[in-house]
Write a protein that holds these residues in place. Structure first.
Motif: not given
Lengths: 344, 380
Positions: A232-236, A119-125
């Motif tokens: 960078i990881a955020t909540r989905q 359930g993570l949403q990643f940013s661009r590297p």
């Protein structure tokens, strides 16, 4: 007796139930941050040299910490509006889901299972992490194959465990994996000679070598086992927050592309050379209003932490004790893999 | 209405209410947790147990590679915990009996040694002790400068390398089964009557030895030597069996730490024996040895058992310290698996279930022993 068992079991399940985090709603992370007045960002349980170091006064520094500061500045206007929450590698995902932290900036690899199942949403590297091998100079090994049968110390629970297993397995090289949960113990095992090699991120290896009682006893081999994009990881489900993070990373890179530094940002802002720099620094609107931020947020960020290159050199690069070459983390124009998005 | 006034009925109703609300709460926690996870897009369930882990560990009693599924990895961790736990319990008990005995002996020097030992090792946290022993073991020379032990083994910072009998894993399992049968036979013969009791030790032992020798000759690969000697090749020792420093350090730490506590339990047990009973035995003209055998030790053991059961359960949980020195015990394997698979809740539940099972079994076994040894008609 059997009643005791039932009670015991229900207590166990009960505790498991309680461990279920009081879930934070995705979708309004920025509002939560603004209401709270601080950004809660990841630190480390101890010091992860170069990326998240804590001194004896409790002050945090490092590459990831600078990104936390940049994000705090982008949203709240000041790098001081930041709370670093020390979490271990294993705690970072549950801590994010429970709302203890707002974002994971902790050299976290963008992997499929994390992206889909956690359930993570990643940013661009924001960082390209090469996996290298650090070995003892006296062994005279030049490639992984020379370390046949050796003991590899590895940070438990990281993607390095799998990278090494795949790399060595594909080449039929036998090795013994000795896994440690904490970097401090990993290091002392290496320095003490318990292992022949340490596999890990290039930056981590550079810091490990630097901290060795005698750095010349160790050498980082050129062989790259894998490149891992760190994101960078955020909540989905919080699209706006991800947008802000993507443009924050982009803004830092764009500043470097345009030669905007912490020192000259005021000067350039007073006298912008192009329309896009004008927009970038908030002289003309467009950079902030479309993200729900103030228009001069990039200016504030650069003023607070500098551009990407400055952050890099200060924390892990030439101006740091670790002297890690930028390698793939150069801008594309300098032979690296980093580029900014298009600001129109 | 009248039934409600009866104490027994009321007691039953209260019990039922408590039980129902506990079950209800539990179920609602699980349901809520599951819903929350689903709404966050987190995969739940135990399906991941079938997937391969992709990472190896360096110490396991069953064969483990990076391709082994999660359930096998967890099983390997559980076995590691059981191995280090039960060996630790056994060694700590022996050490504890020794320490407890010298603590109550009339010899002043032994007495002081015992006291100093207990005070040092009981008061230093277990994790520090584990790191201390591990540091000592890893500061031994490297494999190339290994200390040879006669012509057979080597001692280095990679552990203790000893010659190994050339037995396959299947042979080892067969031997374990044979051991269990031999033990069972010995116990049955002991109880069957005085005639068989005399043979209770030698006969099963002989049968066991027979199986062992038989396996040694037919169980191994043809033409392979009876024993493999370790030999340094490149960076590692080939052949023989190696006892890793992580395992040894954890075992020493648990033994030494547990020994200090068990020593105090043993001492307390002996001191609790009523002086009058010893004097009575002496008045009957029993020798000092018979007094110990018939009066002091049985009474002392009764006093020790409950505290000992507690201590055993505690020590078993203390094996989780292994994570600090890189020993892949159940806790470490679960912890890594959480990070690699992200199935936190499921793995934590498995972790708790595992330790619950181990410690419940220990508690149950100790309770049965306690009941059997209790003075008839006195203790419930």
């Amino acid at each position: 007796m059997s009643r005791n068992l039932i009670l015991g079991l229900s207590a166990a399940v009960l505790t498991a139930g309680l461990a279920a985090p009081a879930l934070a709603d995705a979708g309004d992370t920025i509002k939560t941050i603004v209401d709270r007045g601080t950004l809660r960002c990841t630190g480390h349980n101890g010091s992860y040299l170069g990326f998240a170091e804590v001194d004896d006064a409790g002050k945090w520094t490092g590459f990831d910490i600078e990104f936390c500061k940049a994000l705090a500045t982008a949203i709240l206007g000041s790098p001081e509006s930041l709370q670093i929450i020390p979490v271990s590698w294993a705690q970072r995902f549950p801590a994010l889901q429970s709302g203890d932290i707002d974002v994971i900036i902790k050299v976290t690899g963008w992997t499929m299972s994390r992206d889909t199942e956690l359930g993570l949403q990643f940013s661009r590297p924001y960082f390209i992490g090469p996996t290298n091998i650090l070995t003892r100079t006296e062994l005279g090994a030049e490639t992984a194959a020379d370390l046949e049968g050796g003991v590899f110390c590895i940070n438990a629970g990281t993607s390095i465990e799998r990278i090494v297993a795949d790399y060595m397995g594909a080449r039929g090289i036998q090795y013994e994996a000795l896994n440690f949960e904490k970097a401090e113990e990993l290091r002392s095992a290496l320095y003490g000679g318990r292992c022949d090699a340490l596999a890990g991120f290039g930056p981590f290896l550079a810091a490990t070598r630097f901290n060795a009682p005698n750095p010349d006893d160790f050498v980082i081999m050129d062989e790259v086992l894998a490149l891992e994009p760190e994101a960078i990881a955020t909540r989905q489900g919080d699209d706006n927050f991800v947008d802000v993070i993507n443009w924050m990373v982009s803004g830092l890179l764009m500043a470097e592309e345009n030669g905007i530094t912490q020192a000259n940002v005021d000067e350039i802002r007073a006298n912008p050379p192009s329309a896009s720099v004008e927009r970038l620094l908030g002289v003309s609107p467009g950079m902030g209003d479309r993200l729900g931020l103030s228009n001069d947020w990039v200016y504030n960020v650069i003023k607070a932490v500098g551009n990407y290159g400055e952050i890099y050199e200060r924390t892990v690069g030439q101006d740091s004790p670790y002297k890690l070459p930028r390698g793939k983390n150069h801008l594309w124009s300098d032979g690296g893999l980093l580029y900014s998005l298009v600001l129109d | 209405m009248r039934t409600l006034k009866q104490r027994k009925t009321r007691a039953w109703i209260f019990q039922a209410i408590v039980l129902l609300s506990t079950v209800g709460l539990t179920v609602s926690f699980v349901v809520i947790a599951r819903q929350n996870l689903l709404s966050q897009g987190i995969a739940t369930g135990f399906g991941f147990l079938e997937r391969s882990t992709g990472w190896p560990i360096n110490f396991a009693l069953i064969e483990i590679t990076a391709r082994s599924p999660y359930w096998r990895m967890l099983l390997a961790g559980l076995f590691n915990t059981l191995l280090v736990g039960f060996l630790g319990l056994a060694f700590a008990t022996f050490l504890g009996i020794f320490i407890g005995t010298i603590r109550i002996s009339s010899n002043l020097i032994l007495n002081i040694i015992g006291t100093v030992y207990v005070e040092i090792f009981r008061n230093v946290p277990l994790i520090l002790q584990a790191i201390f022993w591990y540091a000592i073991l890893t500061h031994l020379p490297s494999p190339k400068q290994a200390i040879p032990l006669g012509d057979f083994g080597f001692l280095s910072n990679r552990g203790l390398i000893l010659p190994a009998l050339d037995l396959s894993m299947a042979d080892v399992y067969l031997l374990l089964i044979a051991t269990a049968i031999a033990l069972y036979a010995a116990i049955r013969m002991q109880r069957a009557g005085p005639e068989l009791a005399r043979l209770a030790m030698p006969l099963p032992a002989l049968a066991f030895l027979g199986v062992f020798v038989l396996l040694l000759f037919i169980g191994r690969t043809p033409d392979a030597p009876l024993m493999t000697l370790p030999e340094l090749r490149g960076l590692r020792f080939v052949g023989g069996v190696s006892i890793k420093p992580e395992f040894t350090a954890l075992l020493i730490a648990i033994t030494v730490f547990g020994g200090a506590y068990i020593g105090e339990i043993v001492r307390g047990g002996f001191l609790s024996v009523d002086k009058g009973k010893i004097e009575a035995a002496r008045a009957l003209g029993l020798s000092a040895f018979r007094i110990n055998q018939l009066v002091r030790i049985p009474l002392a053991i009764r006093a020790m058992l409950p505290a000992l059961a507690n201590q055993y359960v505690w020590l078993m949980k203390a094996t989780t310290i292994g994570i600090a020195i890189g020993f892949p015990d159940y806790f470490m394997v679960v912890s890594t698996a959480i990070n690699q698979s992200g199935q936190t809740m499921e793995l934590i539940a498995l972790l708790m279930a595992g330790f619950l099972l181990i410690n419940y079994s220990i508690g149950h076994a100790m309770n049965r022993l306690n009941t059997r040894l209790a003075i008839k008609g006195k203790a419930a």
